[in-house]
Scaffold this active site. Structure first.
Site, short mmCIF file in Angstrom:
data_model
loop_
_atom_site.label_atom_id
_atom_site.label_comp_id
_atom_site.label_asym_id
_atom_site.label_seq_id
_atom_site.Cartn_x
_atom_site.Cartn_y
_atom_site.Cartn_z
N GLY A 149 -56.29 -53.86 -63.84
CA GLY A 149 -57.24 -54.06 -64.31
C GLY A 149 -58.71 -53.33 -64.29
N LYS A 159 -61.41 -50.97 -61.86
CA LYS A 159 -61.82 -49.63 -62.21
C LYS A 159 -62.08 -48.88 -61.39
CE LYS A 159 -62.84 -50.09 -66.99
NZ LYS A 159 -64.47 -50.64 -67.77
N MET A 160 -61.44 -47.75 -61.41
CA MET A 160 -61.58 -46.82 -59.53
C MET A 160 -62.03 -45.48 -59.85
SD MET A 160 -57.94 -45.77 -57.27
CE MET A 160 -58.73 -44.37 -55.95
N PRO A 161 -63.62 -45.47 -59.80
CA PRO A 161 -64.27 -44.02 -59.70
C PRO A 161 -63.80 -43.36 -59.60
CG PRO A 161 -65.69 -45.77 -59.07
CD PRO A 161 -64.33 -46.05 -58.77
N LEU A 183 -64.35 -40.22 -58.11
CA LEU A 183 -64.78 -39.76 -56.46
C LEU A 183 -65.82 -40.70 -55.99
CD1 LEU A 183 -67.25 -36.34 -56.86
CD2 LEU A 183 -68.61 -38.22 -55.73
N GLY A 184 -65.38 -40.11 -54.41
CA GLY A 184 -65.84 -41.35 -53.71
C GLY A 184 -65.85 -41.16 -52.56
N LEU A 185 -66.36 -41.35 -51.09
CA LEU A 185 -67.07 -40.52 -49.76
C LEU A 185 -65.94 -40.95 -49.12
CD1 LEU A 185 -69.91 -39.53 -48.44
CD2 LEU A 185 -70.21 -41.75 -47.93
N GLY A 186 -65.31 -39.78 -48.91
CA GLY A 186 -64.59 -40.28 -47.99
C GLY A 186 -65.50 -40.05 -46.64
N ASP A 221 -64.02 -44.24 -49.11
CA ASP A 221 -62.98 -44.25 -48.71
C ASP A 221 -62.85 -44.56 -47.54
OD1 ASP A 221 -59.12 -43.60 -49.14
OD2 ASP A 221 -60.21 -41.54 -47.36
N TYR A 238 -59.98 -45.08 -38.24
CA TYR A 238 -61.50 -43.80 -38.38
C TYR A 238 -62.54 -44.60 -37.74
CZ TYR A 238 -59.30 -41.62 -43.08
OH TYR A 238 -58.68 -41.11 -43.70
N LYS A 293 -56.96 -48.76 -45.17
CA LYS A 293 -55.51 -48.31 -44.86
C LYS A 293 -54.71 -48.98 -43.50
CE LYS A 293 -56.99 -43.90 -46.07
NZ LYS A 293 -58.17 -43.24 -46.22
N HIS A 344 -50.82 -46.19 -44.48
CA HIS A 344 -52.00 -44.63 -44.36
C HIS A 344 -50.30 -43.71 -44.65
CE1 HIS A 344 -56.07 -43.29 -42.23
NE2 HIS A 344 -55.38 -42.21 -42.72
N1 LIG Z 1 -55.05 -40.56 -46.03
C1 LIG Z 1 -55.01 -39.70 -45.22
O1 LIG Z 1 -53.92 -39.65 -44.08
C2 LIG Z 1 -56.43 -39.12 -45.04
C3 LIG Z 1 -56.44 -37.88 -44.56
C4 LIG Z 1 -57.33 -36.34 -44.35
C5 LIG Z 1 -58.06 -37.76 -45.12
N2 LIG Z 1 -58.48 -38.57 -45.67
C6 LIG Z 1 -59.72 -38.59 -46.89
O2 LIG Z 1 -60.31 -38.09 -47.42
C7 LIG Z 1 -61.59 -37.49 -46.91
C8 LIG Z 1 -61.95 -36.10 -47.39
O3 LIG Z 1 -60.91 -35.25 -46.30
P1 LIG Z 1 -61.68 -34.58 -45.14
O4 LIG Z 1 -62.75 -35.41 -44.31
O5 LIG Z 1 -60.20 -34.33 -44.37
O6 LIG Z 1 -61.69 -33.16 -45.26
P2 LIG Z 1 -62.75 -32.67 -46.97
O7 LIG Z 1 -64.11 -33.91 -47.84
O8 LIG Z 1 -62.57 -32.11 -47.15
O9 LIG Z 1 -64.00 -31.51 -46.16
C9 LIG Z 1 -64.76 -32.40 -45.53
C10 LIG Z 1 -65.93 -30.86 -44.21
O10 LIG Z 1 -66.84 -30.75 -45.59
C11 LIG Z 1 -67.72 -30.76 -45.43
N3 LIG Z 1 -69.03 -30.52 -46.90
C12 LIG Z 1 -68.28 -31.27 -47.30
N4 LIG Z 1 -69.26 -30.80 -48.79
C13 LIG Z 1 -69.71 -30.05 -48.35
C14 LIG Z 1 -70.73 -28.64 -49.48
N5 LIG Z 1 -71.24 -29.61 -50.58
N6 LIG Z 1 -70.82 -27.46 -49.04
C15 LIG Z 1 -70.20 -27.22 -47.32
N7 LIG Z 1 -68.93 -27.98 -47.01
C16 LIG Z 1 -68.81 -29.07 -46.99
C17 LIG Z 1 -68.45 -31.88 -44.03
O11 LIG Z 1 -69.25 -31.77 -43.60
P3 LIG Z 1 -70.26 -32.30 -43.06
O12 LIG Z 1 -70.04 -33.49 -43.34
O13 LIG Z 1 -70.96 -31.50 -41.45
O14 LIG Z 1 -71.45 -32.34 -44.30
C18 LIG Z 1 -66.71 -31.52 -43.48
O15 LIG Z 1 -67.65 -30.30 -42.27
C19 LIG Z 1 -61.89 -38.26 -45.11
O16 LIG Z 1 -63.29 -38.23 -44.55
C20 LIG Z 1 -60.61 -39.58 -45.68
O17 LIG Z 1 -61.11 -40.28 -46.18
C21 LIG Z 1 -57.28 -39.25 -45.97
#
Ligand SMILES: NC(=O)c1ccc[n+]([C@@H]2O[C@H](COP(=O)([O-])OP(=O)(O)OC[C@H]3O[C@@H](n4cnc5c(N)ncnc54)[C@H](OP(=O)(O)O)[C@@H]3O)[C@@H](O)[C@H]2O)c1
Length: 318
Positions: free
Chosen positions: A11, A13-15, A17-20, A45, A50, A79, A112
């Site tokens: 029940g 709610k998960m947006p 789009l989120g911030l990584g 996220d 991390y 995670k 994870h």
């Molecule tokens: N479950 C898992 O094993 C796992 C693995 C990987 C990732 N994740 C999660 O997913 C999230 C996202 O993945 P990710 O961090 O690997 O990479 P991503 O979101 O695909 O890419 C992040 C990169 O893109 C740049 N960026 C962001 N918005 C931009 C835009 N509008 N224009 C140009 N460049 C842009 C960022 O730069 P700046 O930050 O310098 O702006 C950063 O260098 C992670 O942060 C994490 O929360 C989970």
């Protein structure tokens, strides 16, 4: 800008789009979280691995204290890292993340990775050759304790539980033993790795699908010159130009339009604000198909240095 949500079986709610926050440095991530909440993000996220949950928590606290959001307005994921898979360690791991984040419950907690590392304080325990040391803990046991997690659900520490980086066979193995089914699957997904079969599988099993690295993770630590780069694909630029959007926005729009949740990481306020502005345009079905056709498949987060581990997930086609 308001972000639409999907409802999980609980029940909650998960947006969509989120911030990584992976690779977001202490010193940057607090500001990133604050900028994201100000821009309208209501989903962050996080992960113990991390190493920045304290700083994420500081950003959350600032926005709670300012009265911009209340705890119940925001969806927080964390995670379980691989050295905490032992059934006796799971609850402690949950509590570590909660303490760092300054929260008393998580909206979502994911295993994870399916691989268990040696128990103990080392996040990445290594042998003399530098190889990560695994431990024989079936992930189904972790999930059952995750029946400890499931127990946590009952005691209110966790509102939803799920899996990350599991392949379809591993997901099925969990479903086969689970009293509470995983509600979310988080895996890498972008047009160079469109995960068509795994997405279909997750839909059939009732799991909400979160796409991590939706921009292809250009800042991943092991990136090499010449690696495929979806952000630089020349075929995306004309589509972006047509809508007056950036390539990043087209990638995120493609993700949400195929019913996946996207969690782009940025520590740059202008990009954080840009990345949420993907709900005021729609790609045509022809454009969706064209972008679907970019599949390589190319895994930016392949962790292939762990491929000797029995539960390494990426030998399977999906
Ligand atoms: N479950 C898992 O094993 C796992 C693995 C990987 C990732 N994740 C999660 O997913 C999230 C996202 O993945 P990710 O961090 O690997 O990479 P991503 O979101 O695909 O890419 C992040 C990169 O893109 C740049 N960026 C962001 N918005 C931009 C835009 N509008 N224009 C140009 N460049 C842009 C960022 O730069 P700046 O930050 O310098 O702006 C950063 O260098 C992670 O942060 C994490 O929360 C989970």
């Amino acid at each position: 800008m308001a972000v639409p949500s999907v409802q999980l079986p609980s029940g909650v709610k998960m947006p969509v789009l989120g911030l990584g926050t992976w690779k977001s440095k202490p010193g940057e991530v607090t500001e990133a979280v604050k900028a994201a909440i100000d821009a309208g993000y209501r989903h962050i996220d996080c992960a113990f691995n991390y190493g920045n949950e304290n700083e994420v928590g500081a950003g959350l606290k600032a926005k709670f204290d300012e009265g911009v959001v209340k705890r119940e307005d925001i969806f927080i994921t964390s995670k379980l890292w691989n050295n905490f898979h032992h059934p006796d360690d799971v609850e402690e791991a949950v509590k570590k993340s909660l303490t760092s984040l300054g929260l008393d419950y998580l909206d979502l907690y994911l295993i994870h990775f399916p691989m268990a590392y040696k128990r103990g304080p080392e996040m990445n325990p290594k042998d003399a050759e530098g190889n990560v040391i695994g431990e024989d803990i079936p992930f189904t046991d972790t999930w059952k304790v995750c029946v400890a997690l499931e127990a946590c659900v009952e005691s209110g520490l966790l509102r939803n539980i799920g899996l990350s980086n599991f392949n379809s066979k591993q997901i099925q193995a969990v479903i086969d033993v689970a009293k509470v089914k995983p509600s979310v699957l988080q895996v890498e997904c972008h047009p160079y790795l469109n995960q068509k079969q795994l997405l279909q599988f997750a839909k059939e099993k009732g799991l909400v699908f979160t796409a991590y690295s939706p921009l292809g993770s250009p800042d991943r630590p092991w990136a090499k010159p010449g690696d495929p780069s979806i952000m630089e694909d020349p075929k995306l630029k004309p589509i972006a130009d047509k809508y007056g959007k950036s390539v990043a926005q087209v990638l995120l729009r493609w993700g949400v339009q195929r019913d996946t949740i996207v969690i782009p990481k940025s520590v740059t306020p202008a990009r954080i604000q840009q990345n949420i502005r993907v709900f005021d345009f729609a790609l045509t079905s022809q454009e969706m198909e064209t972008i679907d056709g970019f599949n390589v498949p190319y895994r930016a987060c392949d962790v292939s240095w762990l491929d000797y581990m029995p539960d390494y997930p990426f030998h399977e086609p999906f």
